[in-house]
Motif scaffolding. Sequence first.
Motif, mmCIF file in Angstrom:
data_model
loop_
_atom_site.group_PDB
_atom_site.id
_atom_site.type_symbol
_atom_site.label_atom_id
_atom_site.label_comp_id
_atom_site.label_asym_id
_atom_site.label_seq_id
_atom_site.Cartn_x
_atom_site.Cartn_y
_atom_site.Cartn_z
ATOM 1 N N ILE A 153 0.867 -1.196 0.000
ATOM 2 C CA ILE A 153 0.000 0.000 0.000
ATOM 3 C C ILE A 153 0.896 1.236 0.000
ATOM 4 N N THR A 154 0.627 2.158 -0.933
ATOM 5 C CA THR A 154 1.559 3.290 -1.112
ATOM 6 C C THR A 154 0.847 4.648 -1.082
ATOM 7 N N PRO A 155 1.618 5.718 -0.782
ATOM 8 C CA PRO A 155 1.035 7.061 -0.666
ATOM 9 C C PRO A 155 1.097 7.848 -1.974
ATOM 10 N N TRP A 156 0.544 9.074 -1.934
ATOM 11 C CA TRP A 156 0.449 9.892 -3.140
ATOM 12 C C TRP A 156 1.705 10.713 -3.396
ATOM 13 N N ASN A 157 2.606 10.838 -2.413
ATOM 14 C CA ASN A 157 3.676 11.818 -2.626
ATOM 15 C C ASN A 157 4.805 11.319 -3.535
ATOM 16 N N ALA A 179 -0.890 -4.747 -5.251
ATOM 17 C CA ALA A 179 -0.550 -3.377 -4.845
ATOM 18 C C ALA A 179 -1.789 -2.499 -4.859
ATOM 19 N N LYS A 180 -1.837 -1.595 -3.869
ATOM 20 C CA LYS A 180 -2.923 -0.604 -3.815
ATOM 21 C C LYS A 180 -2.300 0.792 -3.779
ATOM 22 N N PRO A 181 -2.320 1.503 -4.921
ATOM 23 C CA PRO A 181 -1.781 2.877 -4.922
ATOM 24 C C PRO A 181 -2.758 3.842 -4.254
ATOM 25 N N ALA A 182 -2.288 5.024 -3.902
ATOM 26 C CA ALA A 182 -3.138 6.048 -3.281
ATOM 27 C C ALA A 182 -4.215 6.495 -4.274
ATOM 28 N N SER A 183 -5.389 6.816 -3.749
ATOM 29 C CA SER A 183 -6.523 7.178 -4.630
ATOM 30 C C SER A 183 -6.287 8.484 -5.373
ATOM 31 N N GLN A 184 -5.455 9.386 -4.804
ATOM 32 C CA GLN A 184 -5.230 10.661 -5.493
ATOM 33 C C GLN A 184 -4.240 10.536 -6.656
ATOM 34 N N THR A 232 3.749 2.212 2.912
ATOM 35 C CA THR A 232 4.354 3.533 3.074
ATOM 36 C C THR A 232 3.212 4.520 3.198
ATOM 37 N N GLY A 233 3.239 5.308 4.260
ATOM 38 C CA GLY A 233 2.184 6.287 4.471
ATOM 39 C C GLY A 233 2.261 6.848 5.871
ATOM 40 N N SER A 234 1.131 7.286 6.384
ATOM 41 C CA SER A 234 1.135 7.952 7.684
ATOM 42 C C SER A 234 1.307 6.955 8.827
ATOM 43 N N THR A 235 1.836 7.449 9.930
ATOM 44 C CA THR A 235 2.028 6.612 11.114
ATOM 45 C C THR A 235 0.684 6.097 11.622
ATOM 46 N N MET A 254 7.095 -1.097 7.534
ATOM 47 C CA MET A 254 6.371 0.153 7.682
ATOM 48 C C MET A 254 7.306 1.332 7.415
ATOM 49 N N GLU A 255 6.981 2.116 6.385
ATOM 50 C CA GLU A 255 7.725 3.363 6.107
ATOM 51 C C GLU A 255 6.752 4.484 6.426
ATOM 52 N N LEU A 256 6.894 5.109 7.586
ATOM 53 C CA LEU A 256 5.851 5.998 8.088
ATOM 54 C C LEU A 256 6.292 7.469 8.120
ATOM 55 N N GLY A 257 5.598 8.249 8.905
ATOM 56 C CA GLY A 257 5.829 9.688 8.902
ATOM 57 C C GLY A 257 7.199 10.083 9.458
ATOM 58 N N THR A 288 7.402 15.511 1.485
ATOM 59 C CA THR A 288 8.081 14.214 1.521
ATOM 60 C C THR A 288 8.319 13.849 2.977
ATOM 61 N N CYS A 289 8.418 12.536 3.218
ATOM 62 C CA CYS A 289 8.604 12.055 4.593
ATOM 63 C C CYS A 289 9.978 12.465 5.132
ATOM 64 N N VAL A 290 10.933 12.750 4.223
ATOM 65 C CA VAL A 290 12.270 13.132 4.671
ATOM 66 C C VAL A 290 12.507 14.649 4.572
ATOM 67 N N GLU A 385 4.207 17.940 14.782
ATOM 68 C CA GLU A 385 3.361 17.520 13.653
ATOM 69 C C GLU A 385 4.062 17.725 12.316
ATOM 70 N N GLU A 386 3.845 16.768 11.393
ATOM 71 C CA GLU A 386 4.396 16.903 10.040
ATOM 72 C C GLU A 386 3.709 18.077 9.342
ATOM 73 N N ILE A 387 4.482 19.036 8.831
ATOM 74 C CA ILE A 387 3.880 20.192 8.144
ATOM 75 C C ILE A 387 3.383 19.755 6.771
HETATM 76 P P1 NAP Z 1 -1.971 7.799 4.291
HETATM 77 O O1 NAP Z 1 -3.196 8.597 4.483
HETATM 78 O O2 NAP Z 1 -1.521 6.936 5.401
HETATM 79 O O3 NAP Z 1 -2.242 6.926 2.983
HETATM 80 C C1 NAP Z 1 -1.266 6.045 2.468
HETATM 81 C C2 NAP Z 1 -1.959 4.888 1.771
HETATM 82 O O4 NAP Z 1 -2.742 4.172 2.727
HETATM 83 C C3 NAP Z 1 -2.913 5.307 0.655
HETATM 84 O O5 NAP Z 1 -2.850 4.357 -0.372
HETATM 85 C C4 NAP Z 1 -4.263 5.251 1.362
HETATM 86 O O6 NAP Z 1 -5.340 5.022 0.498
HETATM 87 C C5 NAP Z 1 -4.047 4.034 2.244
HETATM 88 N N1 NAP Z 1 -4.991 3.937 3.353
HETATM 89 C C6 NAP Z 1 -5.647 4.926 4.007
HETATM 90 N N2 NAP Z 1 -6.463 4.390 4.957
HETATM 91 C C7 NAP Z 1 -6.301 3.046 4.902
HETATM 92 C C8 NAP Z 1 -6.862 1.950 5.614
HETATM 93 N N3 NAP Z 1 -7.765 2.126 6.593
HETATM 94 N N4 NAP Z 1 -6.470 0.694 5.291
HETATM 95 C C9 NAP Z 1 -5.576 0.509 4.308
HETATM 96 N N5 NAP Z 1 -5.013 1.498 3.586
HETATM 97 C C10 NAP Z 1 -5.364 2.750 3.887
HETATM 98 O O7 NAP Z 1 -0.731 8.704 3.909
HETATM 99 P P2 NAP Z 1 -0.626 9.807 2.776
HETATM 100 O O8 NAP Z 1 -1.282 11.034 3.241
HETATM 101 O O9 NAP Z 1 -1.034 9.252 1.450
HETATM 102 O O10 NAP Z 1 0.951 9.996 2.687
HETATM 103 C C11 NAP Z 1 1.646 10.883 3.466
HETATM 104 C C12 NAP Z 1 2.311 10.165 4.619
HETATM 105 O O11 NAP Z 1 3.194 9.161 4.127
HETATM 106 C C13 NAP Z 1 3.180 11.093 5.439
HETATM 107 O O12 NAP Z 1 3.003 10.825 6.795
HETATM 108 C C14 NAP Z 1 4.600 10.731 4.993
HETATM 109 O O13 NAP Z 1 5.594 11.054 5.936
HETATM 110 C C15 NAP Z 1 4.465 9.271 4.763
HETATM 111 N N6 NAP Z 1 5.538 8.770 3.888
HETATM 112 C C16 NAP Z 1 6.518 8.000 4.429
HETATM 113 C C17 NAP Z 1 7.562 7.559 3.627
HETATM 114 C C18 NAP Z 1 8.665 6.720 4.194
HETATM 115 O O14 NAP Z 1 9.408 6.141 3.415
HETATM 116 N N7 NAP Z 1 8.814 6.623 5.502
HETATM 117 C C19 NAP Z 1 7.594 7.893 2.270
HETATM 118 C C20 NAP Z 1 6.573 8.684 1.753
HETATM 119 C C21 NAP Z 1 5.544 9.109 2.578
HETATM 120 P P3 NAP Z 1 -6.249 6.218 -0.105
HETATM 121 O O15 NAP Z 1 -5.338 7.061 -0.883
HETATM 122 O O16 NAP Z 1 -7.238 5.486 -0.951
HETATM 123 O O17 NAP Z 1 -6.862 6.911 1.060
#
Ligand code: NAP
Length: 485
Positions: A153-157, A179-184, A232-235, A254-257, A288-290, A385-387
Motif C-alpha cells: 500500500i503506497t502514498p500519493w507523494n 498493490a494498492k496505490p493512493a486514490s489521489q 508507506t504512508g502515515s504513522t 512500515m515506512e511511516l511519517g 516528503t517524509c524526509v 506535527e508533520e507540516i
Molecule cells: P496515508 O493517508 O496513510 O495513505 C497512504 C496509503 O494508505 C494510501 O494508499 C491510502 O489510500 C491508504 N490507506 C488509508 N487508509 C487506509 C486503511 N484504513 N487501510 C488501508 N489502507 C489505507 O498517507 P498519505 O497522506 O497518502 O501519505 C503521506 C504520509 O506518508 C506522510 O506521513 C509521509 O511522511 C508518509 N511517507 C513515508 C515515507 C517513508 O518512506 N517513511 C515515504 C513517503 C511518505 P487512499 O489514498 O485510498 O486513502
Amino acid sequence: MLKKTSHFLREANFIGGSWVEADSGAAIEVTNPATRQTIGTVPKCGRAETRRAIEAAQEAFQSWKKTSANDRAKLLRKLHDAIMDNQDALAELLVMEQGKPLFEAKGEVGMSAAYILWFAEEGRRVYGDVVPSPWADRRILVTKEPVGVIGAITPWNFPSSMLARKLGPALAAGCTAVAKPASQTPYSGLAWGVLAEEVGFPKGVINIVTGSASEIGDELTENPLVRKITFTGSTEIGKLLMQKAAGTVKKVSMELGGNAPFLVFDDADLDRAVEGAIIAKYRNSGQTCVCTNRFFVQDGIYDRFVEKLVEATKKLKVGSGLEDGVQQGPLIDDGAVEKVEELLADATEKGGKIATGGKRHDLGGTFFEPTVLTEASPRMRLMEEEIFGPVAPVFRFKEEAEGVAMANDTSFGLACYFYTSDLGRAFRVMEGLRYGLVGVNEGLITTVEAPFGGFKESGLGKEGGHQGIEDYLDTKYVCIGGLGL
Ligand code: NAP
C-alpha cells in the motif's frame, strides 16, 4: 497536457493479467492538483476484487517461486529498460496527478528504474548458510525462501518510486504482489501493470487494485494467503495495519511519517547549508517524509542563516509542474493547504515571525508561497506535527547538546540533517541523533544502494540496500540426519 489516449493512463485495474472494472461499476475521479481539472477515473474496487487479486497472486506464486533468480533478474532488467525508455511519458503522468515539477518527476521515475535494477541483482545474491554441525552424522543448512503473496500500500507523494521499492525486492525474491496505490495518484501505480504486461511478467505476478482504502486494506491484512504487508504512508494508518496484520501474524514493513530536524552549527559552511536546506525543505513542495520539518540553528550563525535562507527561498519559482523552470508545484489538495495555514496560525500566535511567504500563492488553487518562519519554539504544534508543506520554521539553540536534544524530542525518527565543519562534532552528533537516515553536510541522501527506513514511530524494516530484500524472505533451518558419517 498528456492526451487521454496515452497508453499509460489506464482507467482499469490489473488482476490476474486482465484489465478490469469494479464489480459495481463504481469509479473514483482523479484530479490534476495544478489545474483542478478531472484527469479521468479509476475503478472503486473493494474486498471481492481484492480477494480475486490475492487468489491470482497465490496461483502465480506456485510457478514464480520456482523460476531461477537469474530468470527473474532478466525480466526485472527488461522492466528497468522499459521504464527508462518511457521516462518522459511516465514523468508527465506523475506531474499531472501529483503536481511536482517535471524535473523532480523524471528523477523519481529514474529512481524507480534504479530500484528495479538494484533488486534484479540483489535477488541473485540471496545466500543461505552451511552451519558447522554439533553432530558428527548430521549437517545443517539454512536456506531462504520467498514469503509468498505480499500486499503493498503506497502514498500519493511518490506514487512511482514507493511501489518500486516494494515490487523490486518482492519480485526478485520470488514473491507475487497485490498493490494498492493512493486514490489521489493511481495512474503511476497502474502504469506498473502496463509495463509488467509489456515486458512479459506472467499473469498474476503483479496485480494492482484501486478503490476503497479500508476495504482493500482489510482484505489484504485479513486474508491468510497474504504473508506480508508492506506499507508507506502515515504513522496513524501504519499502526492500524500492524494491528490488523497481527490477526494472521504477517510480516510487516512500515515506512511511516517523519519530523526531520536540520541542524546548523556555528562552524558550518553557510552557503552549503543553505543550498542543502532548500533541497531538504522545498522538494515536492515540502511533501516528503524526509523533508525538513524543523531547522535548529546555533545562535552565532542564526541571523546570517535566516537572511540567506530567505533570499534563496524568494527565488523559488512556483507554478504548474509542467511549466519550464518551475521548482515548486501545488499542494496535493485543499486539506493540505488548510493544515499548513493552521500550523502557521498556531506558530505566529505563539511568537513566530513570518520572514517570507506565509499565505496562499496568487496563482490560487492549492499553490502556497514558500515560507520561512523565524523564532520558532518547542511550544508550537509544528515541533511534533508533520507540516507536509513549504514552510521552514527556524528554531534557535545555544549549545551542541541542547540542539541534539531538541532534534530528538519527537516520537518520529526517519531522516535528519546537520551541518558542521568539525570532525569530532560530526561524529558526536551523528551518534547522538536517533534517526534511521543521517545527512552530514548533505540535504538529499536517498539512493538505492543504502538502507532507507526509520526509527521509533517512523517505521520498521528497510527499503533499498542489500537489506531491502530480507523482509521478503523466510529463513528455513534444515537438519539432515542419518548420514552414516
Ligand atoms: P496515508 O493517508 O496513510 O495513505 C497512504 C496509503 O494508505 C494510501 O494508499 C491510502 O489510500 C491508504 N490507506 C488509508 N487508509 C487506509 C486503511 N484504513 N487501510 C488501508 N489502507 C489505507 O498517507 P498519505 O497522506 O497518502 O501519505 C503521506 C504520509 O506518508 C506522510 O506521513 C509521509 O511522511 C508518509 N511517507 C513515508 C515515507 C517513508 O518512506 N517513511 C515515504 C513517503 C511518505 P487512499 O489514498 O485510498 O486513502
